[in-house]
Design an enzyme around this catalytic site. Structure first.
Site, short mmCIF file in Angstrom:
data_model
loop_
_atom_site.label_atom_id
_atom_site.label_comp_id
_atom_site.label_asym_id
_atom_site.label_seq_id
_atom_site.Cartn_x
_atom_site.Cartn_y
_atom_site.Cartn_z
N GLU A 1 27.14 -47.21 -22.34
CA GLU A 1 25.85 -47.85 -22.61
C GLU A 1 25.03 -46.88 -23.44
O GLU A 1 24.75 -45.76 -22.99
CB GLU A 1 25.08 -48.19 -21.32
CG GLU A 1 25.65 -49.37 -20.57
CD GLU A 1 24.77 -49.84 -19.41
OE1 GLU A 1 23.53 -49.76 -19.53
OE2 GLU A 1 25.35 -50.29 -18.40
N GLU B 1 26.68 -47.64 -12.81
CA GLU B 1 25.49 -46.82 -12.48
C GLU B 1 25.28 -46.68 -10.98
O GLU B 1 24.17 -46.91 -10.47
CB GLU B 1 24.24 -47.41 -13.16
CG GLU B 1 24.29 -47.30 -14.66
CD GLU B 1 22.98 -47.65 -15.37
OE1 GLU B 1 22.05 -48.18 -14.74
OE2 GLU B 1 22.91 -47.37 -16.59
O1 AHR Z 1 21.87 -52.66 -20.34
C1 AHR Z 1 20.86 -53.01 -19.44
C2 AHR Z 1 21.00 -52.30 -18.10
O2 AHR Z 1 20.83 -50.93 -18.29
C3 AHR Z 1 22.35 -52.41 -17.44
O3 AHR Z 1 22.47 -53.54 -16.65
C4 AHR Z 1 22.39 -51.19 -16.57
O4 AHR Z 1 23.68 -50.71 -16.38
C5 AHR Z 1 21.49 -50.20 -17.29
O5 AHR Z 1 20.57 -49.64 -16.44
#
Ligand code: AHR
Length: 501
Positions: A291, A172
């Site tokens: 994610e 990210e």
């Molecule tokens: O999954 C939790 C957090 O969400 C992770 O660390 C990050 O990559 C995202 O913002």
């Protein structure tokens, strides 16, 4: 309410890549310490890993686990996490404002993943780290021996290389919250150089460049195009992240959110292909949706966490029945784009926005969202079929023309009699009415319904817990398959898995 689906064995979207059933474990909250690792627990093995947790991970058949972050990775020095445990430094983790003891590191996690029947998808630090630290960890992990870093691994008691095949180029990096967040051009160049050095060290690896941390980021679109333009030939995948919430309690709208998942995938695919065209490249970039989940139940309580303690409970969302429906819809969205989504990681796996929860010293248990994930991973491997769907639709606060029926099918010619030849995944989004689903299944004549399993609870806020599962799949009777004509009933607000064989 009635809906209709038409499938033909030969009309395919693509083959599923097993890695779309991946997940994620970050050094965050109780994911690692007091999650997968709890020495002294009655279920702990000789390394301190909980066998009951491993069993539940195995149940989900998770082929890859992204590690060690997440936001954590952008301030993490991988060298802290290897070598004699007693010499490892205790660090402040600035991503989550906690203490990191480094008791579990690269070699321990690789051992855990092996026990869980999974492979590691390792993220390198491109926040405080750079191309050199990234190529060093590839050499440490994958080079057979006879070089500084590979011999260091051997001196740490790990003779054989881990052969980690999939690497994330940071996490990210578009987000201002990220440690050493970068502008797109800057990130694209660093990631491209890191990828180049990593691949020179081990040409067999594949790398994932960071896309946007959400489709609602102000830089979304420009970020993808710029990053890809900087390193197109060095990258293999571009990442997508997406979390949904129902903070305003508007369930009709919440259940429609996976339409955004599809739009996100289509848009990023378009950008990848645009850059490919501009570069006149023969290479196609695929997507790593690394994610995805529902995340919001724990937001308020997490603002109260004390700083600089080790593994405080954090992001411990307790998932409801309706969350399971959204996870099911997102899973279907990923499958519908199996031609371009080759990797996906349900974020996360244990205790942190997770399908699997643990009690310290007590049992491990399955959240509601465990089931759509586990069932898709178990029965959703093969050829994804494309078929016209005709369903009544509704409008909600943010979305229009939302089909009440969300569905996808996966065929598996080689499927065993028990597993089936065809699996239809279907969500009935209606909060009020059951749905009569009629389907024409051309090419599956002569088959029978093996099982129609449904996840349903009249209380959409029902949750599971350590003492028992209120929300779990039940078998539905009454479906018919006559020649090519299937007819089943989907309860209102339900996730369904119909297996034909
Ligand atoms: O999954 C939790 C957090 O969400 C992770 O660390 C990050 O990559 C995202 O913002």
């Amino acid at each position: 309410m009635k809906a209709k689906l038409t499938l033909h064995k030969e009309f395919a979207i693509g083959e599923t890549d097993r890695r779309i059933y991946g997940s994620f474990i970050e050094h965050l909250g109780r994911a690692v310490y007091r999650g997968i690792y709890e020495p002294g627990h009655p279920e702990a093995d000789s390394e301190g890993f909980r066998k009951d947790v491993i069993k539940l991970v195995e149940e989900c058949k998770v082929p890859i686990v992204r590690y060690p972050g997440g936001n954590f990775v952008s301030g993490f020095n991988w060298q802290d996490s290897v070598g004699p445990v007693e010499k490892r430094p205790e660090r402040l983790d600035l991503a989550w404002m906690t203490k990191e003891s480094n008791r579990i590191g690269l070699n321990e996690f690789a051992s855990w993943a092996k026990k869980a029947g999974s492979e590691v998808m390792y993220a390198v630090n491109l926040g405080t780290g750079g191309p050199e630290t990234a190529r060093n960890v590839v050499e440490y992990s994958n080079f057979p021996g006879g070089s500084y870093w590979s011999d260091l691994r051997k001196s740490h008691g790990v003779q054989d290389p881990h052969n980690i095949k999939l690497w994330c180029l940071g996490n990210e990096m578009d987000g201002p919250w990220q440690i050493c967040h970068r502008e797109a051009k800057d990130y694209g160049r660093v990631a491209s150089e890191a990828a180049k050095l990593m691949k020179w060290t081990d040409p067999s690896i594949e790398v994932v460049a960071c896309g946007s941390s959400g489709a609602r980021m102000p830089t979304f679109g420009d970020w993808e195009e710029t990053v890809l333009s900087e390193g197109y030939e060095n990258f293999d995948y571009l990442s997508l992240h997406q979390y949904f919430d129902n903070r305003d309690g508007d369930t009709k709208n919440f259940l429609a959110k996976s339409l955004e998942t599809e739009l996100f995938i289509k848009t990023v695919t378009g950008i990848c292909d645009l850059v490919q065209a501009k570069k006149r490249s023969k290479k196609q970039i695929h997507l790593s949706f690394d994610e995805w989940n529902v995340w919001y139940h724990s937001n308020d309580q997490d603002t109260k966490i004390e700083k600089w303690i080790e593994s405080p409970p954090r992001l411990e969302d307790i998932y409801t029945m309706e969350d399971a429906l959204v996870v099911g819809c997102m899973m279907i969205a990923l499958l519908k784009h199996a031609d371009r989504v080759k990797i996906a990681c349900l974020a996360q796996l244990v205790n942190v926005i997770a399908p699997i929860m643990t009690e310290i010293g007590g049992p491990a248990w399955r959240q509601t969202i465990f089931y759509p994930f586990m069932q898709a991973s178990t029965y959703g491997r093969g050829t994804v079929l494309r078929g016209p769907v005709s369903s009544p639709k509704y409008d909600s606060k943010e979305y229009s023309d939302v089909p009440y029926l969300e569905t996808v099918a996966v065929s598996n010619e080689a499927g065993s009699a028990a597993d089936g030849k065809l699996t239809i995944f279907a969500v009935n989004r209606s909060l009020d009415e059951a749905m009569e689903l009629d389907a024409d299944l051309y090419g599956f004549e002569g088959c029978k319904i093996i099982e129609h399993s449904t996840l349903h609870n009249d209380n959409l806020l029902a949750v599971n817990g350590p003492k028992g599962e209120v929300v779990k799949p039940q078998t539905v009777q009454g479906g018919k398959l006559d020649g090519a004509k299937l007819s089943v009933q989907l309860p209102k607000a339900s996730w369904n898995v119909i297996r034909i064989g």
